[in-house]
Write a protein that holds these residues in place. Structure first.
Motif, short mmCIF file in Angstrom:
data_model
loop_
_atom_site.label_atom_id
_atom_site.label_comp_id
_atom_site.label_asym_id
_atom_site.label_seq_id
_atom_site.Cartn_x
_atom_site.Cartn_y
_atom_site.Cartn_z
N ALA A 70 0.84 -1.20 0.00
CA ALA A 70 0.00 0.00 0.00
C ALA A 70 0.87 1.24 0.00
N ASP A 71 0.64 2.13 -0.96
CA ASP A 71 1.39 3.38 -1.04
C ASP A 71 0.45 4.53 -0.69
N VAL A 72 0.76 5.22 0.38
CA VAL A 72 -0.11 6.25 0.94
C VAL A 72 0.26 7.61 0.38
N VAL A 134 3.13 -4.33 3.18
CA VAL A 134 4.13 -3.26 3.10
C VAL A 134 3.39 -1.95 2.96
N ILE A 135 3.83 -0.95 3.68
CA ILE A 135 3.27 0.40 3.55
C ILE A 135 4.40 1.36 3.23
N SER A 136 4.23 2.11 2.16
CA SER A 136 5.20 3.16 1.81
C SER A 136 4.48 4.49 1.76
N ALA A 137 5.24 5.55 1.90
CA ALA A 137 4.71 6.91 1.78
C ALA A 137 5.90 7.83 1.59
N ARG A 138 5.76 8.75 0.67
CA ARG A 138 6.85 9.64 0.31
C ARG A 138 6.37 11.08 0.43
N ALA A 139 6.99 11.82 1.35
CA ALA A 139 6.67 13.24 1.51
C ALA A 139 5.19 13.46 1.79
N SER A 144 5.36 9.81 12.91
CA SER A 144 4.34 9.54 13.93
C SER A 144 2.93 9.63 13.35
N GLU A 145 2.69 10.65 12.53
CA GLU A 145 1.36 10.81 11.92
C GLU A 145 1.05 9.67 10.96
N LEU A 146 2.05 9.22 10.21
CA LEU A 146 1.84 8.11 9.28
C LEU A 146 1.52 6.82 10.02
N LEU A 147 2.26 6.55 11.09
CA LEU A 147 2.00 5.34 11.86
C LEU A 147 0.60 5.36 12.45
N MET A 156 1.09 -6.29 13.04
CA MET A 156 2.42 -6.33 13.64
C MET A 156 3.48 -6.81 12.64
N ASP A 157 3.03 -7.51 11.59
CA ASP A 157 3.97 -8.01 10.59
C ASP A 157 4.19 -7.04 9.43
N THR A 158 3.42 -5.96 9.39
CA THR A 158 3.56 -5.00 8.29
C THR A 158 4.92 -4.34 8.32
N LEU A 159 5.51 -4.22 7.15
CA LEU A 159 6.80 -3.53 6.98
C LEU A 159 6.54 -2.13 6.45
N TYR A 160 7.00 -1.13 7.17
CA TYR A 160 6.93 0.26 6.71
C TYR A 160 8.24 0.62 6.01
N LEU A 161 8.15 1.21 4.82
CA LEU A 161 9.31 1.73 4.10
C LEU A 161 9.01 3.17 3.72
#
Length: 206
Positions: A70-72, A134-139, A144-147, A156-161
């Protein structure tokens, strides 16, 4: 880094088979930027380095983590569309702005990827039927707000990049006041001063 060097670096990451897809998308973004502000205009001359390579470098960090990516706040599709175009993964592109969402949906349809890539025209807080590996987000927002805003689509298994630029270490230190988890900062290959936050096993402190 020249644009030729950036393209070569992208190819080394994703493989030759996906380069035509990526080249078509670069041309599409460049053309669409005449109609809407997809990326900062000064960065178009270095689009392979500033946007494509900056996105593709997340792929090795994801390793063999299976499941939906998922790309936010995907905007013009960086990094989400690059992940979709350079892999065979299921991808969710979350973008609240209508014109950008329509641009992404059109690009996906033309590439025949609509069966495994979905555009969600909404803020992430309103996206409920999604479970991200997987969760990504760019700019987009602070760490903290993204989490906080993505907790409902994560486990708990999700990987944030999360590419965070020069603020990566500072943002991790701030996030640790509110969240537990395994946090790590990787150096960006497109900018020595920039960092990419990698996090997993994230949960809010009680």
């Amino acid at each position: 880094m020249s644009e030729d060097d950036a393209q070569a670096a992208v190819e080394a990451i994703v493989g030759t088979a996906y380069m035509d897809r990526l080249a078509r998308f670069v041309a599409r973004v460049t053309d669409e930027s005449e109609r809407q502000n997809l990326v900062a205009k000064p960065t178009l001359a270095a689009i392979w380095e500033r946007h494509v390579l900056d996105s593709a470098q997340l792929l090795p960090l994801a390793g063999d983590q299976p499941g939906l990516w998922a790309d936010v706040g995907t905007g013009a599709g960086f990094p989400g569309m690059i992940i979709a175009l350079a892999t065979e993964r299921s991808v969710g592109l979350i973008e609240p702005r209508r014109m950008r969402a329509e641009f992404l949906a059109s690009a996906l349809a033309d590439e025949g990827l609509s069966n495994r890539v979905t555009v969600y025209q909404a803020k992430v807080e309103r996206v409920v039927a999604l479970s991200a590996a997987v969760i990504s987000a760019r700019a987009v927002a602070s760490l903290s707000e993204l989490l906080q805003s993505t907790a409902h689509i994560a486990s708990m298994d999700t990987l944030y990049l999360l590419p965070k630029g020069q603020s990566a270490t500072t943002e991790v230190n701030e996030a640790r006041r509110r969240f537990e988890g395994l946090f790590h900062v990787e150096q960006s290959i497109t900018s020595p001063e920039a960092g990419i936050v990698s996090a997993r096993h994230v949960r809010q402190r009680r």
